[in-house]
Design a protein around this motif. Sequence first.
Motif, PDB file in Angstrom:
ATOM      1  N   VAL A  23       0.836  -1.201   0.000  1.00  0.00           N
ATOM      2  CA  VAL A  23       0.000   0.000   0.000  1.00  0.00           C
ATOM      3  C   VAL A  23       0.875   1.257   0.000  1.00  0.00           C
ATOM      4  O   VAL A  23       0.617   2.209  -0.755  1.00  0.00           O
ATOM      5  CB  VAL A  23      -0.964  -0.014   1.207  1.00  0.00           C
ATOM      6  N   LEU A  24       1.899   1.269   0.826  1.00  0.00           N
ATOM      7  CA  LEU A  24       2.794   2.432   0.861  1.00  0.00           C
ATOM      8  C   LEU A  24       3.549   2.604  -0.457  1.00  0.00           C
ATOM      9  O   LEU A  24       3.734   3.731  -0.929  1.00  0.00           O
ATOM     10  CB  LEU A  24       3.778   2.298   2.023  1.00  0.00           C
TER      11      LEU A  24
ATOM     12  N   TRP B  49       1.073   4.004  -2.977  1.00  0.00           N
ATOM     13  CA  TRP B  49       0.832   5.424  -2.693  1.00  0.00           C
ATOM     14  C   TRP B  49       2.014   6.268  -3.143  1.00  0.00           C
ATOM     15  O   TRP B  49       1.844   7.321  -3.764  1.00  0.00           O
ATOM     16  CB  TRP B  49       0.593   5.616  -1.198  1.00  0.00           C
TER      17      TRP B  49
ATOM     18  N   ARG C 240       1.410   8.877  -6.268  1.00  0.00           N
ATOM     19  CA  ARG C 240       1.244  10.273  -5.882  1.00  0.00           C
ATOM     20  C   ARG C 240       1.907  11.218  -6.879  1.00  0.00           C
ATOM     21  O   ARG C 240       1.541  12.381  -6.976  1.00  0.00           O
ATOM     22  CB  ARG C 240       1.775  10.532  -4.479  1.00  0.00           C
TER      23      ARG C 240
END
Length: 51
Positions: A37-38, A41, A45
């Motif tokens: 997930v990180l 992201w 981004r």
Amino acid sequence: MPHMTGLTTELLAANAKHDGPGVLLRTIIVVGVVGAVLLAWFLLRGYGGQD
């Protein structure tokens, strides 16, 4: 059943408390999902705000 020595009794008691690889595997799965997930992201981004 044959007579059990103290060491055998202790080994059986320790083995009964052992949960196996469940905690380790659960930790690895949670860390992997959070890491994915990180990473998603962080990579996604950069695409926002570019027109």
